[in-house]
Design an enzyme around this catalytic site. Structure first.
Site, PDB file in Angstrom:
ATOM      1  CG  ASP A  15      -6.631  -5.114  25.281  1.00  0.00           C
ATOM      2  OD1 ASP A  15      -5.676  -5.055  26.063  1.00  0.00           O
ATOM      3  OD2 ASP A  15      -6.672  -5.868  24.296  1.00  0.00           O
ATOM      4  CG  HIS A  57      -4.211  -8.917  19.398  1.00  0.00           C
ATOM      5  ND1 HIS A  57      -4.367  -9.401  20.679  1.00  0.00           N
ATOM      6  CD2 HIS A  57      -3.453  -7.804  19.515  1.00  0.00           C
ATOM      7  CE1 HIS A  57      -3.741  -8.615  21.527  1.00  0.00           C
ATOM      8  NE2 HIS A  57      -3.163  -7.641  20.849  1.00  0.00           N
ATOM      9  CG  ASP A  58       0.081  -9.000  19.661  1.00  0.00           C
ATOM     10  OD1 ASP A  58      -0.186  -8.202  18.739  1.00  0.00           O
ATOM     11  OD2 ASP A  58       0.079  -8.683  20.862  1.00  0.00           O
ATOM     12  CD  GLU A  87       0.462  -8.464  25.715  1.00  0.00           C
ATOM     13  OE1 GLU A  87       0.606  -8.894  24.569  1.00  0.00           O
ATOM     14  OE2 GLU A  87       0.498  -7.244  25.992  1.00  0.00           O
ATOM     15  CG  ASP A  94      -0.932  -3.793  25.586  1.00  0.00           C
ATOM     16  OD1 ASP A  94      -1.030  -4.828  24.903  1.00  0.00           O
ATOM     17  OD2 ASP A  94      -0.164  -2.849  25.301  1.00  0.00           O
TER      18      ASP A  94
END
Length: 528
Positions: free
Chosen positions: A99, A325-326, A264, A201
């Site tokens: 990430d 994860h979100d 993302e 991200d």
């Protein structure tokens, strides 16, 4: 097949490091813990692991607030631990993706400490500072993605700084060439360690409107929606200038062979696909999240598949994401039975699939008591259902103490069902969801049509999603019953068809001719 680059033919598996495996008994997962579980991942059959942030951080947003882009937080280990993890992963044939969080740093990063020290500091322009409005108020109406204003007043210098997320996460100024070069060098640092790629991200946030114009109000806003949806983020995000920034990131990755750049991007399809860039000079894989928010029915899924395929630029490689994860886990969104169907969908669509740790165990919704809440978004906007803790709970390895994750109480609660839904128990059951995932991934390896073939949607009514995958003479059909009632599917010809795989993990070698019957919540793969 081996001539096709790995990120096109492979399966990516996301690991949230705080929650995968604790090796030192502090209740938090770490790099040595991940390294100790690489044999499991190789046995599962995935091709690459994507590890969420483990950089030094005050942990205001659990690692997405970075205070050093070129090191490891002691919570997770050391650079030497990371080096050994990469070496072991590569030895098992696993690629390693990190990430990368370039939109914002921690407010404790030395760059920001310098930036806020005075208006004349050389790093002042590394972040986004604005004078108060003429009336002394906020510079504009931009809203934080975690609720409230995106501007924080700094009394010592008399200006506001911009933060698209928490106030502890000031946004970097990507219009500054020194910022770009510093972040490019961070990418090179990790690629010299052998890192195979990056998931960037909030890629669509990297550039903001140069004139800092207000975002227009959202006419469709409804009570109970996240605060940030009160406006349409046309000036605070997804600016045309961002594509030049993405091209710059891509050029850095292209300095090293066979790397992948993933973005993302939570945008509608027509905006998402622009991040491939002109002549495919942008992200290799702008993450496609359409399955995450879609209504779970055959017509809707067929429509979004067709829309996405049609929108891809020439040569653009598709990808699909079922969870992260979100977002709420897939089993929490569609139920235990349909979670198996969803796994078959993910692993048979055209393009690169990204799995989320624990989905192969069927982990669903996990209750987080109020006194155990960790997520800062939930703390900022409590009670509205935005808590991300339930999808970040510890991986479940065995039915024993703390599910084999740790020797002490984990940082988040375990699922109530961890004694049944864990790797050890499910591995012994040939019809478990874990066995299904292993079978699906193995089947992808065996059939070129699944990895690289074309996709053609088939008409199958309102409750069945069906499509054909074909590459040369290799042809298979996938039929997914998205309902709780049995469905009869008419096959495309009168020739015999063999059922190769069912989500129930039975009926293999069954032969059908004109029709095949799907049981409730069943998906099958058939071949002529």
């Amino acid at each position: 097949m081996s001539e096709v680059i790995w990120w096109k033919r492979g399966v990516i598996y996301q690991i949230y490091p705080r929650s995968y495996q604790d090796s030192n008994g502090d209740g938090i997962g770490d790099l040595n813990g991940i390294a100790s579980r690489l044999d499991y991942l190789a046995g599962l059959g995935v091709d690459a692991i994507w590890i969420s942030p483990f950089y030094p951080s005050p942990m205001a947003d659990f690692g997405y607030d970075i205070s050093d882009y070129c090191d490891v937080d002691p919570i997770f280990g050391t650079l030497q631990d990371f080096d050994r993890l990469v070496e072991r992963a590569h030895g098992l044939g696993l690629k390693v993706i990190l990430d990368f969080v370039p939109n914002h740093s921690s407010d404790q990063h030395p760059w920001f400490r310098e930036s806020r020290s005075s208006r004349s500091n050389p790093k002042r322009d590394w972040y986004i500072w604005r004078d108060p409005a003429p009336d002394g108020g906020l510079p504009n109406n931009w809203v934080s993605n975690f609720g409230g204003s995106a501007w924080e007043f700094d009394a010592s210098t008399g200006q506001y700084y911009y933060h698209a997320f928490l106030k502890e996460q000031p946004d970097l100024n990507w219009r500054n060439p020194e910022v770009r070069e510093a972040m490019h060098e961070a990418l090179r640092f990790w690629m010299r360690y052998g890192v195979d790629g990056f998931r960037v991200d909030v890629m669509w946030h990297l550039m903001k409107d140069e004139a800092f114009r207000d975002d227009p109000p959202n006419p469709g806003y409804r009570e109970g929606w996240p605060d940030v949806q009160r406006v349409l983020q046309v000036n605070s995000a997804d600016r045309p200038e961002v594509h030049e920034v993405v091209r710059g990131l891509r050029r850095v990755l292209d300095e090293f062979p066979d790397r992948v750049l993933i973005g993302e991007i939570y945008l509608p399809i027509e905006r998402l696909v622009t991040y491939y860039g002109e002549d495919l000079s942008g992200a290799h894989l702008p993450f496609n999240f359409q399955l995450i928010n879609a209504q779970w029915n055959a017509p809707t899924l067929a429509s979004l598949i067709a829309e996405y395929e049609a929108a891809l630029p020439p040569g653009g490689w598709p990808n699909w994401v079922l969870g992260n994860h979100d977002q709420k886990r897939i089993a929490a969104r569609v139920g235990e039975e349909q979670a198996r169907v969803a796994g078959m969908l993910l692993l048979t669509l055209r393009g690169t699939p990204t799995m989320y740790y624990g989905d192969e165990l069927g982990i669903g919704a996990v209750t987080i008591p109020p006194d155990a809440v960790q997520d800062p978004w939930e703390k900022n906007e409590p009670g509205l259902g935005f808590n991300r803790d339930p999808q970040r709970t510890p991986m479940q390895w065995c039915p024993g103490e703390q599910a084999g994750f740790s020797s002490t109480k984990p940082w988040l609660p375990l699922s109530d069902h961890f004694r049944e839904a864990n790797v050890e128990t499910l591995s012994k059951d040939p019809r478990s969801i874990l066995s299904l995932y292993r079978a699906l991934i193995a089947f992808r390896v065996q059939r070129p049509a699944l990895r690289l073939g074309d996709l053609r949607l088939l008409p199958c009514g309102e409750r069945v999603l069906a499509y054909e995958r074909r590459l040369g003479d290799d042809r298979i059909t996938v039929a997914l019953n998205l309902s709780s009632e049995g469905q009869v599917v008419e096959l495309s010809s009168r020739e015999s068809h063999r059922v190769i795989l069912s989500t129930y993990l039975d009926r293999q070698t069954e032969v059908a001719t004109a029709t095949v019957t799907l049981r409730p919540n069943e998906g099958i793969i058939i071949a002529a």
